[in-house]
Design a protein around this motif. Structure first.
Motif, mmCIF file in Angstrom:
data_model
loop_
_atom_site.group_PDB
_atom_site.id
_atom_site.type_symbol
_atom_site.label_atom_id
_atom_site.label_comp_id
_atom_site.label_asym_id
_atom_site.label_seq_id
_atom_site.Cartn_x
_atom_site.Cartn_y
_atom_site.Cartn_z
ATOM 1 N N GLU A 135 0.069 13.611 -9.790
ATOM 2 C CA GLU A 135 0.544 14.987 -9.691
ATOM 3 C C GLU A 135 1.352 15.377 -10.924
ATOM 4 O O GLU A 135 1.222 16.488 -11.445
ATOM 5 C CB GLU A 135 1.401 15.155 -8.433
ATOM 6 C CG GLU A 135 1.805 16.578 -8.125
ATOM 7 C CD GLU A 135 0.662 17.440 -7.640
ATOM 8 O OE1 GLU A 135 0.868 18.661 -7.498
ATOM 9 O OE2 GLU A 135 -0.446 16.900 -7.415
ATOM 10 N N TYR A 136 2.189 14.455 -11.408
ATOM 11 C CA TYR A 136 2.992 14.745 -12.599
ATOM 12 C C TYR A 136 2.100 14.970 -13.817
ATOM 13 O O TYR A 136 2.305 15.922 -14.582
ATOM 14 C CB TYR A 136 3.974 13.611 -12.877
ATOM 15 C CG TYR A 136 4.823 13.871 -14.100
ATOM 16 C CD1 TYR A 136 5.954 14.669 -14.016
ATOM 17 C CD2 TYR A 136 4.464 13.344 -15.336
ATOM 18 C CE1 TYR A 136 6.721 14.931 -15.143
ATOM 19 C CE2 TYR A 136 5.226 13.604 -16.463
ATOM 20 C CZ TYR A 136 6.353 14.405 -16.360
ATOM 21 O OH TYR A 136 7.096 14.677 -17.471
ATOM 22 N N SER A 137 1.109 14.100 -14.008
ATOM 23 C CA SER A 137 0.213 14.238 -15.157
ATOM 24 C C SER A 137 -0.546 15.562 -15.112
ATOM 25 O O SER A 137 -0.677 16.257 -16.120
ATOM 26 C CB SER A 137 -0.777 13.065 -15.197
ATOM 27 O OG SER A 137 -0.103 11.844 -15.358
ATOM 28 N N ALA A 156 6.000 16.646 -8.399
ATOM 29 C CA ALA A 156 5.572 15.251 -8.270
ATOM 30 C C ALA A 156 6.459 14.507 -7.268
ATOM 31 O O ALA A 156 5.966 13.706 -6.459
ATOM 32 C CB ALA A 156 5.615 14.560 -9.629
ATOM 33 N N LEU A 157 7.749 14.777 -7.308
ATOM 34 C CA LEU A 157 8.653 14.159 -6.342
ATOM 35 C C LEU A 157 8.334 14.623 -4.918
ATOM 36 O O LEU A 157 8.354 13.832 -3.970
ATOM 37 C CB LEU A 157 10.107 14.496 -6.693
ATOM 38 C CG LEU A 157 10.696 13.762 -7.897
ATOM 39 C CD1 LEU A 157 12.079 14.310 -8.224
ATOM 40 C CD2 LEU A 157 10.772 12.268 -7.645
ATOM 41 N N GLY A 158 8.014 15.917 -4.776
ATOM 42 C CA GLY A 158 7.657 16.438 -3.461
ATOM 43 C C GLY A 158 6.417 15.772 -2.893
ATOM 44 O O GLY A 158 6.367 15.406 -1.714
ATOM 45 N N VAL A 159 5.413 15.592 -3.746
ATOM 46 C CA VAL A 159 4.174 14.931 -3.322
ATOM 47 C C VAL A 159 4.445 13.479 -2.944
ATOM 48 O O VAL A 159 3.945 12.983 -1.925
ATOM 49 C CB VAL A 159 3.120 15.025 -4.437
ATOM 50 C CG1 VAL A 159 1.962 14.071 -4.176
ATOM 51 C CG2 VAL A 159 2.599 16.452 -4.568
ATOM 52 N N SER A 160 5.237 12.796 -3.754
ATOM 53 C CA SER A 160 5.553 11.390 -3.475
ATOM 54 C C SER A 160 6.304 11.230 -2.160
ATOM 55 O O SER A 160 6.001 10.341 -1.361
ATOM 56 C CB SER A 160 6.393 10.805 -4.621
ATOM 57 O OG SER A 160 5.648 10.750 -5.812
ATOM 58 N N VAL A 161 7.279 12.097 -1.938
ATOM 59 C CA VAL A 161 8.068 12.020 -0.704
ATOM 60 C C VAL A 161 7.190 12.295 0.512
ATOM 61 O O VAL A 161 7.284 11.611 1.546
ATOM 62 C CB VAL A 161 9.249 13.005 -0.756
ATOM 63 C CG1 VAL A 161 9.911 13.143 0.613
ATOM 64 C CG2 VAL A 161 10.276 12.543 -1.785
ATOM 65 N N GLY A 194 0.817 -1.207 0.000
ATOM 66 C CA GLY A 194 0.000 0.000 0.000
ATOM 67 C C GLY A 194 0.848 1.253 0.000
ATOM 68 O O GLY A 194 0.541 2.232 -0.685
ATOM 69 N N LEU A 195 1.925 1.255 0.776
ATOM 70 C CA LEU A 195 2.839 2.397 0.820
ATOM 71 C C LEU A 195 3.447 2.654 -0.557
ATOM 72 O O LEU A 195 3.451 3.792 -1.055
ATOM 73 C CB LEU A 195 3.940 2.114 1.842
ATOM 74 C CG LEU A 195 4.929 3.222 2.218
ATOM 75 C CD1 LEU A 195 5.573 2.894 3.569
ATOM 76 C CD2 LEU A 195 6.037 3.385 1.177
ATOM 77 N N LEU A 196 3.947 1.590 -1.178
ATOM 78 C CA LEU A 196 4.603 1.734 -2.481
ATOM 79 C C LEU A 196 3.611 2.162 -3.558
ATOM 80 O O LEU A 196 3.878 3.089 -4.333
ATOM 81 C CB LEU A 196 5.271 0.414 -2.864
ATOM 82 C CG LEU A 196 6.084 0.414 -4.164
ATOM 83 C CD1 LEU A 196 7.223 1.412 -4.083
ATOM 84 C CD2 LEU A 196 6.628 -0.984 -4.450
ATOM 85 N N ALA A 197 2.453 1.496 -3.597
ATOM 86 C CA ALA A 197 1.456 1.816 -4.620
ATOM 87 C C ALA A 197 0.935 3.241 -4.451
ATOM 88 O O ALA A 197 0.770 3.983 -5.429
ATOM 89 C CB ALA A 197 0.295 0.820 -4.546
ATOM 90 N N GLY A 198 0.691 3.634 -3.202
ATOM 91 C CA GLY A 198 0.200 4.987 -2.955
ATOM 92 C C GLY A 198 1.207 6.047 -3.338
ATOM 93 O O GLY A 198 0.856 7.071 -3.927
ATOM 94 N N THR A 199 2.463 5.802 -3.013
ATOM 95 C CA THR A 199 3.521 6.759 -3.355
ATOM 96 C C THR A 199 3.624 6.940 -4.860
ATOM 97 O O THR A 199 3.695 8.066 -5.365
ATOM 98 C CB THR A 199 4.868 6.279 -2.786
ATOM 99 O OG1 THR A 199 4.772 6.217 -1.359
ATOM 100 C CG2 THR A 199 5.986 7.217 -3.174
ATOM 101 N N LEU A 200 3.639 5.836 -5.587
ATOM 102 C CA LEU A 200 3.746 5.908 -7.052
ATOM 103 C C LEU A 200 2.507 6.556 -7.665
ATOM 104 O O LEU A 200 2.615 7.367 -8.596
ATOM 105 C CB LEU A 200 3.951 4.506 -7.629
ATOM 106 C CG LEU A 200 5.280 3.827 -7.247
ATOM 107 C CD1 LEU A 200 5.314 2.394 -7.772
ATOM 108 C CD2 LEU A 200 6.464 4.619 -7.787
ATOM 109 N N ALA A 201 1.341 6.207 -7.140
ATOM 110 C CA ALA A 201 0.103 6.772 -7.693
ATOM 111 C C ALA A 201 0.026 8.273 -7.456
ATOM 112 O O ALA A 201 -0.341 9.035 -8.364
ATOM 113 C CB ALA A 201 -1.109 6.072 -7.059
ATOM 114 N N MET A 202 0.351 8.714 -6.255
ATOM 115 C CA MET A 202 0.310 10.146 -5.956
ATOM 116 C C MET A 202 1.268 10.920 -6.858
ATOM 117 O O MET A 202 0.934 11.978 -7.394
ATOM 118 C CB MET A 202 0.660 10.385 -4.492
ATOM 119 C CG MET A 202 -0.384 9.908 -3.507
ATOM 120 S SD MET A 202 -1.892 10.910 -3.515
ATOM 121 C CE MET A 202 -1.309 12.381 -2.682
#
Length: 221
Positions: A59-61, A141-146, A47-55
């Motif tokens: 955001e990037y798109s 996008a990196l900021g949101v993911s982090v 869940g952590l990994l999937a959520g991080t990648l999805a967010m």
């Protein structure tokens, strides 16, 4: 110094809260289902990994589309400035007049800003585009993911490090404290009394965790 740090953190508080809530919900749901420790830990990590990648991807798109729109507007404005700079100067003058400046002052401002940077002057006056406001898809996008990952890491680490049957209860308390902290930080930045934001954020999180815990308990076969 503290104010500067707060201002840099502020845009990412919602993503950190999302990470805390999402990860806590998954962990509590699987804990309610009474699965094995290895399944619980892996589910939380997934869940952590999937959520991080999805967010990050969302955001990037979103910001990539915004960036492309801004670049198209700037390119069109550049062509207009090259084709008829005098008409563009008149247009800029009229914009400042419409915002309350006298005709003479508006003309003077338009001339001076055009001499300094014509494209920047038109971009800000016509489209609201400034150097600071230009979309930066990869950076943001990196900021949101982090931020999401930082929030999601807390419930997952709690599940990993706390042994035995108390892990769900202790994780519940830790998450409530973390959500109250994010509410306090948001309140401090906005200069509002912290009690209501802290209680609201923690209450929403507590309710979400209870729902997912009992959903796992009731519906897991």
């Amino acid at each position: 110094m503290a104010r500067t740090v707060f201002l840099r953190v502020r845009p990412h508080i919602p993503e950190a809260s999302d990470g805390i809530l999402t990860s806590a919900g998954i962990c509590e749901g699987f804990a309610g289902a009474d699965v094995s420790s290895s399944v619980l830990i892996f589910a939380g990590f997934a869940g952590l990994l999937a959520g991080t990648l999805a967010m990050g991807a969302v955001e990037y798109s979103k910001l990539r589309a915004e960036h492309d729109r801004q670049m198209a507007e700037l390119a069109a404005e550049r062509l207009q400035l090259d084709a008829d700079p005098e008409a563009e100067l008149d247009e800029l003058t009229e914009l400042y007049v419409s915002r309350g400046l006298s005709a003479d002052l508006a003309r003077q401002v338009a001339i001076e800003l055009t001499a300094h940077d014509a494209l920047a002057a038109h971009a800000e006056a016509e489209y609201g585009i400034t150097l600071a406001s230009r979309a930066a898809p990869l950076r943001d996008a990196l900021g949101v993911s982090v931020a999401f990952a930082a929030g999601a890491l807390l419930p997952w680490l709690s599940i990993v490090l706390i042994p035995g049957p108390i892990r769900a209860t202790v994780t519940f308390v830790i998450v409530l404290a973390a959500l109250a902290l994010t509410g306090w930080v948001a309140a401090a930045i906005s200069h509002v009394h912290p009690v209501v934001p802290m209680v609201r954020t923690a209450s929403i999180g507590g309710l979400s965790m209870l729902v997912t815990f009992f959903a796992g308990r009731i519906f897991y076969p």
